[in-house]
Every structure is written in C-alpha cells, then in structure tokens.
Design an enzyme around this catalytic site. Structure first.
Site, PDB file in Angstrom:
ATOM      1  CE  LYS A 158      30.475  41.937  41.911  1.00 14.84           C
ATOM      2  NZ  LYS A 158      32.074  42.336  42.153  1.00 14.84           N
ATOM      3  N   GLY A 164      29.674  38.019  51.196  1.00 13.71           N
ATOM      4  CA  GLY A 164      29.224  36.479  51.062  1.00 13.71           C
ATOM      5  C   GLY A 164      28.597  36.116  49.717  1.00 13.71           C
ATOM      6  CD  GLU A 200      32.051  44.899  39.592  1.00 11.56           C
ATOM      7  OE1 GLU A 200      32.162  45.873  40.362  1.00 11.56           O
ATOM      8  OE2 GLU A 200      32.482  43.804  40.220  1.00 11.56           O
ATOM      9  CE  LYS A 237      39.258  36.216  51.502  1.00  7.75           C
ATOM     10  NZ  LYS A 237      39.654  37.612  52.081  1.00  7.75           N
ATOM     11  CD  GLU A 275      38.039  41.339  49.523  1.00  7.25           C
ATOM     12  OE1 GLU A 275      37.927  41.011  50.878  1.00  7.25           O
ATOM     13  OE2 GLU A 275      37.288  41.515  48.842  1.00  7.25           O
ATOM     14  CG  ASN A 290      37.776  43.508  53.559  1.00  2.00           C
ATOM     15  OD1 ASN A 290      36.656  43.713  53.460  1.00  2.00           O
ATOM     16  ND2 ASN A 290      38.599  42.513  52.885  1.00  2.00           N
ATOM     17  NE  ARG A 292      37.534  41.869  58.273  1.00  3.92           N
ATOM     18  CZ  ARG A 292      36.819  41.834  57.061  1.00  3.92           C
ATOM     19  NH1 ARG A 292      36.007  42.787  56.938  1.00  3.92           N
ATOM     20  NH2 ARG A 292      37.316  40.886  56.261  1.00  3.92           N
ATOM     21  CB  VAL A 295      40.280  35.348  58.935  1.00  5.36           C
ATOM     22  CG1 VAL A 295      40.620  34.281  59.396  1.00  5.36           C
ATOM     23  CG2 VAL A 295      38.844  35.888  59.373  1.00  5.36           C
ATOM     24  NE  ARG A 338      39.960  32.088  56.624  1.00  8.61           N
ATOM     25  CZ  ARG A 338      39.240  33.192  56.325  1.00  8.61           C
ATOM     26  NH1 ARG A 338      37.886  33.126  56.517  1.00  8.61           N
ATOM     27  NH2 ARG A 338      39.574  34.278  55.689  1.00  8.61           N
TER      28      ARG A 338
HETATM   29  C1  MV4 Z   1      33.416  39.266  40.758  1.00  9.08           C
HETATM   30  C2  MV4 Z   1      33.888  38.213  39.875  1.00  9.08           C
HETATM   31  C3  MV4 Z   1      34.179  38.470  38.658  1.00  9.08           C
HETATM   32  N1  MV4 Z   1      33.802  39.586  37.927  1.00  9.08           N
HETATM   33  N2  MV4 Z   1      33.380  40.529  40.037  1.00  9.08           N
HETATM   34  C4  MV4 Z   1      32.839  37.170  44.837  1.00  9.08           C
HETATM   35  C5  MV4 Z   1      32.613  37.989  46.359  1.00  9.08           C
HETATM   36  C6  MV4 Z   1      32.442  39.140  46.088  1.00  9.08           C
HETATM   37  N3  MV4 Z   1      33.174  40.047  46.833  1.00  9.08           N
HETATM   38  C7  MV4 Z   1      33.079  39.381  44.842  1.00  9.08           C
HETATM   39  N4  MV4 Z   1      33.345  38.280  44.260  1.00  9.08           N
HETATM   40  C8  MV4 Z   1      33.449  38.268  42.708  1.00  9.08           C
HETATM   41  N5  MV4 Z   1      33.088  39.373  42.071  1.00  9.08           N
HETATM   42  C9  MV4 Z   1      33.527  40.719  38.724  1.00  9.08           C
HETATM   43  N6  MV4 Z   1      33.036  41.573  38.097  1.00  9.08           N
HETATM   44  C10 MV4 Z   1      33.979  36.999  40.603  1.00  9.08           C
HETATM   45  C11 MV4 Z   1      33.722  36.984  42.100  1.00  9.08           C
HETATM   46  C12 MV4 Z   1      34.005  35.587  42.804  1.00  9.08           C
HETATM   47  C13 MV4 Z   1      34.882  35.664  43.579  1.00  9.08           C
HETATM   48  C14 MV4 Z   1      35.844  36.473  43.789  1.00  9.08           C
HETATM   49  C15 MV4 Z   1      36.962  36.314  44.729  1.00  9.08           C
HETATM   50  C16 MV4 Z   1      37.183  35.009  45.200  1.00  9.08           C
HETATM   51  C17 MV4 Z   1      36.267  34.122  45.049  1.00  9.08           C
HETATM   52  C18 MV4 Z   1      35.178  34.462  44.015  1.00  9.08           C
HETATM   53  C19 MV4 Z   1      34.248  33.328  44.180  1.00  9.08           C
HETATM   54  C20 MV4 Z   1      33.263  33.418  43.277  1.00  9.08           C
HETATM   55  C21 MV4 Z   1      33.022  34.772  42.341  1.00  9.08           C
END
Ligand code: MV4
Length: 455
Positions: A158, A164, A200, A237, A275, A290, A292, A295, A338
């Site tokens: 990451k 996004g 991670e 979302k 989150e 977040n 703020r 939405v 939305r």
């Molecule tokens: C993750 C994950 C699985 N494992 N991290 C997507 C957006 C970003 N803010 C973090 N995300 C994710 N992180 C770990 N370690 C899966 C996602 C993810 C996801 C998370 C929340 C809502 C939708 C998602 C769609 C794809 C991947």
C-alpha cells in the site's frame, strides 16, 4: 453560536450544511465556479461569491480565493464539507492564521491521519487493533520481500498517501511483490506526491465498517454506532447502511470503544470516522481515519436522531457535548444509496441536462440533492447527483422502503445508476446481509445485466 459561516464546497453537501446553518440562525456564505452559477447551493446561500473557473483547481481548491471571500463576507468559520479542501491541512492552517475557525480537527491531526503509515503507528501505540504489518516506509522492493515473508503471503502493498485504491495491490509471492513495487510507488508519487510504501497482511473477504465519533474541545468523546459500507464498486461506495447486520452487539461495543480510544489518543476534535476492516470472525482492524463529515453521514443521523452538522458547528464554536455515551440511542434501520450520473453500461459519467426529475415522497424518505429539474450535470465534478436515504423500523422494512422509493425515482435527460441500485437492493445476497466488499463483482453481472434492467 457563529453569526456567519462560509461553506467551502458545492453540490449536495454545501446545500446540506446550509440547511442546518439556517435552522440555527447562522447566515451562510456560498462560493461557486463558472459551471455552478445556477447550482442549488448558490440559490440557498444568503450570499454567494464567484471564485473562478469550472475546474476545481481554479475555484473550489483555490485556497487564496476562498480565504478572500471569508475576509470580504465577514464569515467567522469555514465548513469544508467532504472532498475538496476538507482534508487539506494547509487550508486548515491558513484558516487558523486568519483567525477563522476551521470546522474540523486541528491541522496537525489532519496531516497525521493523512499518512497511513503515521496513523497506523499512532493507533498501534494507542492499543487499537491494526492489520499486522509495518509502520515505517519501505526502502525498496527487496525490503518489501523481506517484510512480506515475516507476515506470510498474501500481503497488501500500500501507498502511505493512498486513496481510491491507488498504489495498492494484493501480492502473493516474492516475484509478484518485486514486480509490483516500483509501479505502485510511481503511481503514488504521481497522484499524491508521496511514494512512501508499506506492507500489511491481506485480510480475506473483509467488510468495511466504520464508526462515527464526536469529540468536543473539553475532552468528551462519544461514538454514534457504525455504518456498513461494504457494497462498493472500484472503491466508490454505492450503498451504506446503519446499523450493520453482520456484527454482534459485543463487536459493536468493542469497535465503538476502540474508535473512542483512537480519537482520544490523537487529540481529535469535531466529527470524525474510523474505518475498520472486519473479517469473517468479526476481528476488526483499524484501516484509516477520515477527518471530515462523510458522504454517508445521513444514515447515522437517521438512526440516532442527531444532526451531525449541528454537532460540528457547536463543537467548533467551543460548546461542550450535551450528551454522553449512555444518552446515544439507536432507532430502526437506515439505508443510503448514491445516485450517480453515469452510463449503466460503461459506468462512465453521463453529463447533460436533467429534463425531468421526479422524487419519491413518503414517510421515512430523505433526499440530499446536488441538482434540480433542468439542472446541467457538467463533466467538471463528481458525478454523484443525489443521495436517497430511507428508514424502516428494521432492515427488512428499510429494504422494502428503499425498493419502493427507487421505483418512484425518475430522472430523464441523463443516464443514472438507478437500475444498478435496484438490482443491488433486490438481490437475495443483499437481503440476507451477505454484503462483502466484493458484492458488485460477485453478484452483479457487469454492464449487460444493468443495461437490460433499464427497460
Ligand atoms: C485492505 C484489504 C484487505 N486487506 N487491506 C481498499 C481501499 C483502501 N482504503 C483499503 N482497501 C482495502 N484494504 C488489507 N490489509 C481490502 C481492501 C479493499 C476494500 C476495503 C474496503 C471496502 C472495499 C474494498 C474493496 C477492495 C479492497
């Protein structure tokens, strides 16, 4: 209370903030771009100022121009809404320097939470569960390989500044992470000007469940339950609801307490959202904060009866929260969808003029609108044109009400995602609460099926 507040935003959220200001007797100052001269938020504002060209860089992101309007109008505080300048620490700092109240947390907290690495570190130190992983930037791909092996594949690579899904990739082997590293670093650098990367453990089939908190300037912090936002499409979302049908009462309390711990540890003030990723065993892990109003805040308002914008204004003015954790109740179930101006076949934005807009009315239906009948939807901004929020005494009833409301929603002149929303709400998997983050990919046939249901 403040006499005059500048709303540094556009669309439905600017209108939403102005509504509460009016109810509290606060005068509102709007700002608008060329493309937004006729927009609803301009008409709603007590006074509105033109701040520049249609591109956001020329107007809604133009800090100097926004501050100039604040000075000219005599506003005492600025509400940044979401997106745009809402999580811009520099903007918050400049407001402070000008003697304006920024309605949000301190610039230091905004910038700390803007870094995923720093926020993970702060949460780990506070004892909030984080996904197993590192809290320092990786030097290179070889270090990424080394670290990945200590946690075991699959891992997620990451970007610390990410959002996004940019700069983010699931990797399953040494070779994959070697291949992925520099490309993701480059994307993060190009998008955010920050190429810091970390690793991670990958959480399989997670849900996205977030906790709304409120913190005043006197050290009181409360949580306003959770929102489940697992139904997403490409990190956008689509459906949000409260409460989550997945977590137990015990998990709900633990997550709420963890969110309060997190907020207190960083000296958070105002409304914020923590989150979490939640796995199939209901283990939860801090993902990001977040700083703020979000939405999807209306679903929390609908189940608690609180006005979050009012709470933000009171906190920013220096008031003490008038309630404690035990006073916060939960009634029924709320769902938000939305509505995007987009082609249901291609998912591309669908700009144009709205030639007809008929909104469903009824008990428990709430609209937050960025447009009106005969509005132009321009390609300059986010294509979200409205939010539809419904309530029910329980989830089944809320789903029934949402289905009926979507049936009565008519938009002509532009294409919308309403057919796709109908499909989600009608789907057996959604009804049974099987709302993982892969819902859209798993349950909806992309393109063709959505297109068919238009008829
Ligand atoms: C993750 C994950 C699985 N494992 N991290 C997507 C957006 C970003 N803010 C973090 N995300 C994710 N992180 C770990 N370690 C899966 C996602 C993810 C996801 C998370 C929340 C809502 C939708 C998602 C769609 C794809 C991947």
């Amino acid at each position: 209370m403040f006499n005059k507040v500048l709303i540094a935003n556009r669309g439905e959220i600017a209108a939403r903030v102005m509504r509460t200001c009016k109810a509290l007797g606060i005068s509102t100052v709007g700002v608008y771009s060329e493309a937004d001269a006729e927009a609803p938020h301009v008409k709603l504002a007590d006074e509105a100022y033109f701040i520049g060209g249609s591109r956001v860089s020329e107007s809604y992101l133009n800090i100097e121009k926004i501050l100039e309007v604040a000075r000219l109008s005599g506003a005492e505080a600025v509400h940044p809404g979401y997106g745009l300048v809402s999580e811009n620490a520099e903007f918050a700092r400049r407001c402070e320097a000008e003697g304006l109240v920024f309605i949000g947390p301190s610039p230091e907290v905004i910038s700390q939470m803007g870094s995923k690495i720093e926020s993970r570190k702060a949460m780990e130190e506070a004892g909030v569960p984080v996904v197993p992983g590192i809290t320092y930037p990786l030097a290179d791909a070889e270090e990424a390989v080394q670290v990945a092996n200590t946690f075991g594949y699959p891992v997620m690579l990451k970007a610390s500044a990410g959002g996004g899904g940019i700069g983010m990739q699931v990797v399953k082997s040494d070779d994959e992470i070697r291949k992925a590293f520099e490309g993701n670093r480059k994307r993060a650098t190009d998008f955010f000007g920050d190429g810091a990367m970390y690793v991670e453990k990958y959480v399989e089939n997670p849900r996205h469940i977030e906790i709304q908190i409120l913190a005043d300037g006197q050290g009181n912090t409360v949580y306003l339950w959770e929102r489940e936002c697992s139904v997403q499409r490409r990190h956008q979302k689509v459906v949000e609801e409260a409460p989550s049908s997945f977590i137990s009462e015990e998990t709900r309390q633990k997550m709420g307490q963890a969110a309060v711990t997190a907020a207190k540890a960083i000296g958070y003030k105002n409304a914020g959202t923590i989150e979490f990723l939640v796995d199939e065993q209901q283990n939860f892990y801090f993902l990001e904060m977040n700083t703020r109003l979000q939405v999807e805040h209306p679903v929390t308002e609908e189940i608690t009866g609180l006005d979050l914008v009012e709470q933000q204004l009171r906190i920013a003015f220096g008031e003490t929260l008038r309630f404690n954790q035990d006073d916060i109740k939960r009634y029924g179930h709320a769902i938000e969808v939305r509505i995007y101006a987009e082609d249901p076949k291609t998912f591309f934005p669908s700009p144009g003029k709205i030639t007809k807009l008929v909104l469903p009315e009824g008990a428990g239906i709430r609209h937050e609108l960025a447009v009106h009948d005969q509005s132009a939807v321009t390609p300059f901004y986010d294509p979200m044109i409205a939010k539809l929020i419904v309530k029910g005494s329980n989830r089944e009833e809320a789903i029934e009400n949402m289905q009926a409301a979507l049936e009565g929603y008519e938009v002509e002149g532009i294409k919308t995602n309403i057919p796709m929303l109908k499909e989600v709400i009608a789907h057996e998997a959604f009804r049974s609460g099987d709302t993982q983050t892969n819902f859209v990919e798993k349950h909806l046939q992309p393109q063709k099926k959505s297109a068919k249901s238009v008829k």
